[in-house]
Design an enzyme around this catalytic site. Sequence first.
Site, PDB file in Angstrom:
ATOM      1  N   THR A 166      45.919  30.423 -23.481  1.00 35.30           N
ATOM      2  CA  THR A 166      44.859  29.422 -23.598  1.00 35.30           C
ATOM      3  C   THR A 166      44.194  29.211 -22.241  1.00 35.30           C
ATOM      4  O   THR A 166      44.877  29.093 -21.230  1.00 35.30           O
ATOM      5  CB  THR A 166      45.436  28.074 -24.086  1.00 35.30           C
ATOM      6  OG1 THR A 166      46.111  28.265 -25.335  1.00 35.30           O
ATOM      7  CG2 THR A 166      44.337  27.038 -24.269  1.00 35.30           C
TER       8      THR A 166
ATOM      9  N   LEU B  46      49.213  24.149 -20.758  1.00 36.65           N
ATOM     10  CA  LEU B  46      48.452  25.068 -21.597  1.00 36.65           C
ATOM     11  C   LEU B  46      49.259  26.347 -21.771  1.00 36.65           C
ATOM     12  O   LEU B  46      49.869  26.827 -20.821  1.00 36.65           O
ATOM     13  CB  LEU B  46      47.098  25.412 -20.960  1.00 36.65           C
ATOM     14  CG  LEU B  46      46.077  24.278 -20.794  1.00 36.65           C
ATOM     15  CD1 LEU B  46      44.818  24.809 -20.099  1.00 36.65           C
ATOM     16  CD2 LEU B  46      45.719  23.653 -22.126  1.00 36.65           C
ATOM     17  N   ASP B  47      49.250  26.893 -22.987  1.00 30.81           N
ATOM     18  CA  ASP B  47      49.904  28.170 -23.223  1.00 30.81           C
ATOM     19  C   ASP B  47      49.289  29.249 -22.332  1.00 30.81           C
ATOM     20  O   ASP B  47      48.124  29.155 -21.928  1.00 30.81           O
ATOM     21  CB  ASP B  47      49.746  28.598 -24.682  1.00 30.81           C
ATOM     22  CG  ASP B  47      50.484  27.688 -25.652  1.00 30.81           C
ATOM     23  OD1 ASP B  47      51.461  27.051 -25.230  1.00 30.81           O
ATOM     24  OD2 ASP B  47      50.066  27.622 -26.823  1.00 30.81           O
ATOM     25  N   LYS B  48      50.062  30.284 -22.085  1.00 30.04           N
ATOM     26  CA  LYS B  48      49.591  31.402 -21.267  1.00 30.04           C
ATOM     27  C   LYS B  48      48.272  31.963 -21.792  1.00 30.04           C
ATOM     28  O   LYS B  48      47.368  32.295 -21.017  1.00 30.04           O
ATOM     29  CB  LYS B  48      50.661  32.498 -21.242  1.00 30.04           C
ATOM     30  CG  LYS B  48      50.280  33.735 -20.446  1.00 30.04           C
ATOM     31  CD  LYS B  48      51.387  34.785 -20.505  1.00 30.04           C
ATOM     32  CE  LYS B  48      50.973  36.056 -19.782  1.00 30.04           C
ATOM     33  NZ  LYS B  48      52.016  37.109 -19.869  1.00 30.04           N
TER      34      LYS B  48
END
Length: 299
Positions: A143, A139-141
């Site tokens: 998200t 997961l992106d930072k």
Amino acid sequence: MRILTYVAARQDDGRAVRSVVPRRFQLGEHAYRRLKMMGAIRVNGEIARADRVVREGDVLTVCLPSAGGGAPALSSAAGDGLPASFIRYIDEDMLIVSKGAPLATLPCGHIQTGTLREQLAAQLGLDAASFRYHPVNRLDKGTSGLLCVARHAHAQRLLSRQLHTGAFIREYLAVTEGIPDDMQGTIDAPIARLGPGARRAVCPGGQRAVTHYSVEQTHGGRALIRLRLETGRTHQIRVHLASIGCPIAGDYLYGREIAALSGRFALHSTTLSCLQPITGARIGVSEPMPEELAALLDC
């Protein structure tokens, strides 16, 4: 340490350990060789040579290194001593955690500390330096939401095989600036990296990327959209929604930053379902959207 056991069947009789063990335990060649060198493969309790002949009824065991020395045996039952509020499921082979935002999944670039890896090691009572950390999806930072972590390399290998198949299901909720023309549909548009930075875009020569979506709610020019990934390209949901004129609220890379969201954007991993890598049982977890994101639809 995780110990896997298999009782040799009639069709295994007369075959060598080197043939039976990788096939029955789904071990790759590298993993099999590493475990053999460690003395982690046994037949009837004895360390087994690769050429040992297996007989029907023999008990084969493989001892897999776990996340770290002294890792606790933790129950997966809700309310049964789970070690941290952000751990939603745990067994001997895997965890499903709810990642906060902004929080990096892994150390990268200028982010070397304060990551999910360190938080998880602390909650499991392990030393971060020796913690074997095996995230299956990323997961992106910015998200938040559900993320699967394997507790040993073998589980990671088996779980990774499920990614981008019907066995590993991920659903997201996003609040967007703008409302799609169609209330449900599929965005099938290739994605490519733009230059040396992190930014991506829909480009004809990019990698195929497929996102299914349905609009669940609209208010004040914003939409709450449920999304399911068929592929897993970097920034896929963010790029796809921006490409149809509906960037995610607060997305500082593909839309407009919202100061109140404090370094995150309105994307949340809300459902994660996969097959337990050893038993094959279906594991499913859901996580509601954080209140700060739901509030964006009340503005």
